[in-house]
Scaffold this motif. Structure first.
Motif, PDB file in Angstrom:
ATOM      1  N   UNK A   1       0.853  -1.188   0.000  1.00 57.06           N
ATOM      2  CA  UNK A   1       0.000   0.000   0.000  1.00 57.06           C
ATOM      3  C   UNK A   1       0.891   1.241   0.000  1.00 57.06           C
ATOM      4  N   UNK A   2       0.362   2.394  -0.393  1.00 56.22           N
ATOM      5  CA  UNK A   2       1.190   3.612  -0.385  1.00 56.22           C
ATOM      6  C   UNK A   2       1.762   3.916   0.992  1.00 56.22           C
TER       7      UNK A   2
ATOM      8  N   UNK B   1      11.317   5.330   5.075  1.00 54.45           N
ATOM      9  CA  UNK B   1      10.915   5.288   3.669  1.00 54.45           C
ATOM     10  C   UNK B   1       9.607   4.506   3.467  1.00 54.45           C
ATOM     11  N   UNK B   2       8.678   5.161   2.750  1.00 47.60           N
ATOM     12  CA  UNK B   2       7.400   4.506   2.446  1.00 47.60           C
ATOM     13  C   UNK B   2       7.219   4.364   0.938  1.00 47.60           C
ATOM     14  N   UNK B   3       6.334   3.485   0.544  1.00 47.17           N
ATOM     15  CA  UNK B   3       6.039   3.294  -0.886  1.00 47.17           C
ATOM     16  C   UNK B   3       5.632   4.630  -1.510  1.00 47.17           C
ATOM     17  N   UNK B   4       4.872   5.401  -0.758  1.00 49.48           N
ATOM     18  CA  UNK B   4       4.400   6.690  -1.278  1.00 49.48           C
ATOM     19  C   UNK B   4       5.552   7.642  -1.615  1.00 49.48           C
ATOM     20  N   UNK B   5       6.662   7.531  -0.882  1.00 48.31           N
ATOM     21  CA  UNK B   5       7.822   8.388  -1.172  1.00 48.31           C
ATOM     22  C   UNK B   5       8.395   8.063  -2.556  1.00 48.31           C
ATOM     23  N   UNK B   6       8.346   6.781  -2.909  1.00 50.80           N
ATOM     24  CA  UNK B   6       8.840   6.370  -4.229  1.00 50.80           C
ATOM     25  C   UNK B   6       7.933   6.951  -5.317  1.00 50.80           C
ATOM     26  N   UNK B   7       6.638   6.898  -5.037  1.00 46.56           N
ATOM     27  CA  UNK B   7       5.673   7.440  -6.015  1.00 46.56           C
ATOM     28  C   UNK B   7       5.915   8.940  -6.194  1.00 46.56           C
ATOM     29  N   UNK B   8       6.152   9.626  -5.067  1.00 49.03           N
ATOM     30  CA  UNK B   8       6.408  11.074  -5.141  1.00 49.03           C
ATOM     31  C   UNK B   8       7.652  11.353  -5.974  1.00 49.03           C
ATOM     32  N   UNK B   9       8.673  10.540  -5.772  1.00 49.78           N
ATOM     33  CA  UNK B   9       9.937  10.736  -6.506  1.00 49.78           C
ATOM     34  C   UNK B   9       9.710  10.568  -8.013  1.00 49.78           C
ATOM     35  N   UNK B  10       9.028   9.470  -8.371  1.00 49.92           N
ATOM     36  CA  UNK B  10       8.806   9.187  -9.799  1.00 49.92           C
ATOM     37  C   UNK B  10       7.963  10.304 -10.430  1.00 49.92           C
ATOM     38  N   UNK B  11       6.898  10.724  -9.728  1.00 52.31           N
ATOM     39  CA  UNK B  11       6.032  11.800 -10.265  1.00 52.31           C
ATOM     40  C   UNK B  11       6.859  13.062 -10.494  1.00 52.31           C
ATOM     41  N   UNK B  12       7.682  13.390  -9.513  1.00 52.06           N
ATOM     42  CA  UNK B  12       8.496  14.602  -9.572  1.00 52.06           C
ATOM     43  C   UNK B  12       9.485  14.539 -10.739  1.00 52.06           C
ATOM     44  N   UNK B  13      10.106  13.359 -10.897  1.00 49.52           N
ATOM     45  CA  UNK B  13      11.067  13.204 -11.990  1.00 49.52           C
ATOM     46  C   UNK B  13      10.363  13.310 -13.350  1.00 49.52           C
ATOM     47  N   UNK B  14       9.174  12.717 -13.441  1.00 49.38           N
ATOM     48  CA  UNK B  14       8.447  12.764 -14.715  1.00 49.38           C
ATOM     49  C   UNK B  14       8.022  14.194 -15.043  1.00 49.38           C
ATOM     50  N   UNK B  15       7.623  14.928 -14.004  1.00 49.66           N
ATOM     51  CA  UNK B  15       7.219  16.328 -14.223  1.00 49.66           C
ATOM     52  C   UNK B  15       8.404  17.193 -14.647  1.00 49.66           C
ATOM     53  N   UNK B  16       9.592  16.849 -14.143  1.00 47.35           N
ATOM     54  CA  UNK B  16      10.783  17.668 -14.418  1.00 47.35           C
ATOM     55  C   UNK B  16      11.687  17.087 -15.499  1.00 47.35           C
ATOM     56  N   UNK B  17      11.154  16.154 -16.254  1.00 46.02           N
ATOM     57  CA  UNK B  17      11.947  15.462 -17.282  1.00 46.02           C
ATOM     58  C   UNK B  17      12.380  16.415 -18.379  1.00 46.02           C
TER      59      UNK B  17
END
Lengths: 123, 247
Positions: free
Chosen positions: A23-24, A107-123
């Protein structure tokens, strides 16, 4: 591509657990027993799935405690300091982490999701 | 004995040296696909020239250990598709340790050690996607028995061996294995002149009474790349004709 779903699928395979357990809010180490080699494989899988460069130290908050020491030595507010270092995390999440340090790796699963979202937004 | 290979694509760093070219030809003959790196455009052209008979069966790529920015384009070029790596690349800095220039020493370790760790990391991550990979590091018997003046070369080799050893330790369970080879005197490249000048005294110390041959070493490396050799993991193997075994 649904980020949570992709991470769930990768983690379920890597950790040999049911997707429903991921879960997140689940802690990566405390709840899911992820080891450093699992995190390495996850970083490689995230890179391949989303086409983003993954900095392992960043996504897995590896330098969190060093950053806290650094902030303390510099007489800076820990929350402000972490906000600068982890730009993919909200201030609310950083405050939660600071109140949760005694419990072990935050570290939580949600932190990974935040990282990926942030990287995709700043690609 | 027929050697089997689960993979196909072999990254060969330091591709301009005689031994690397000999290995590349051997891998191409075996049906593998070598990708040879060089530090300069001239180096790439030299490789193209000597590999001409194998046109279409190999490729070249720029990789300059002194220039970090060449690492990403290399992996873009090979499309993150890699099964093997044979790492020959190494520069020399022959000085007595106490007379070395500090800036030159920093640069030397930056190139031969820090850059190599980035290369190994990137290669390992690429191989992890396939959950399979094999790395062979071409070290040197000088890593454990250096001559005076070889302190920098030997320490960079020894430290690089440690990086490869750890990859084998850490990722062996994920199908990625490593081995470091420590050849002794080879009758090729920069060793050739030294051997020619010192043949008599040198061979008297080597139990097999000769230097290693280029093809002989390339064939040994090919064996260590093969599926049959993956049991050799996270280990250093000396093959110097027995030179280091006795006093």
């Amino acid at each position: 591509m649904d980020i949570l779903q992709t991470i769930q699928e990768e983690l379920a395979e890597l950790l040999d657990i049911e997707k429903e357990e991921i879960t997140p809010d689940a802690y990566m180490v405390r709840d899911l027993d992820a080891e450093s080699i699992d995190l390495l494989e996850l970083a490689v899988a995230i890179n391949a799935s989303f086409g983003i460069d993954v900095n392992d130290d960043e996504i897995f908050l590896r330098l969190l405690r060093e950053f806290l020491e650094e902030a303390k030595d510099a007489g800076k507010d820990a929350g402000d300091f972490l906000e600068e270092k982890y730009r993919f995390l909200t201030r609310e999440r950083i405050d939660d982490m600071l109140n949760d340090l005694q419990g072990g790796p935050v570290l939580k699963v949600n932190d990974l999701i935040s990282y990926v979202s942030w990287k995709l937004e700043n690609k | 004995m027929k050697l089997n290979f689960s993979g196909n694509r072999v990254l060969i760093t330091g591709g301009t040296c005689d031994l690397a070219v000999t290995l590349a030809k051997l891998t191409a003959e075996t049906g593998l696909y070598p990708i040879l790196t060089a530090r300069t455009e001239k180096g790439l052209a030299d490789i193209d020239e000597v590999m001409k008979p194998f046109s279409g069966k190999f490729e070249t790529a720029l990789l300059d250990f002194a220039d970090q920015s060449t690492l990403v384009p290399l992996f873009d070029q090979i499309k993150d598709d890699l099964d093997y790596m044979v790492d020959f690349a190494h520069t020399d800095y022959e000085r007595l340790v106490a007379s070395a220039d500090p800036d030159a020493s920093y640069k030397y370790f930056e190139e031969n050690l820090a850059f190599r760790s980035a290369l190994i990391s990137r290669s390992a991550r690429t191989m992890l996607k396939k959950k399979r990979g094999r790395m062979v590091y071409i070290s040197s018997s000088a890593a454990i028995s250096p001559n005076p003046g070889q302190g920098f070369y030997a320490s960079a080799k020894l430290a690089s061996e440690a990086l490869y050893k750890n990859i084998g330790l850490e990722l062996g369970s994920r199908g990625i294995t490593t081995v470091s080879l420590r050849p002794g005197y080879i009758n090729a490249g920069r060793g050739k002149d030294f051997i020619n000048k010192n043949e008599k005294s040198l061979f008297s110390r080597i139990p097999i009474k000769r230097a290693l041959g280029n093809k002989e070493v390339a064939e040994t490396i090919l064996f260590f790349l093969s599926d049959s050799a993956t049991g050799f993991n996270a280990v250093e193997i000396t093959f110097d004709g027995g030179l280091s075994a006795g006093k």
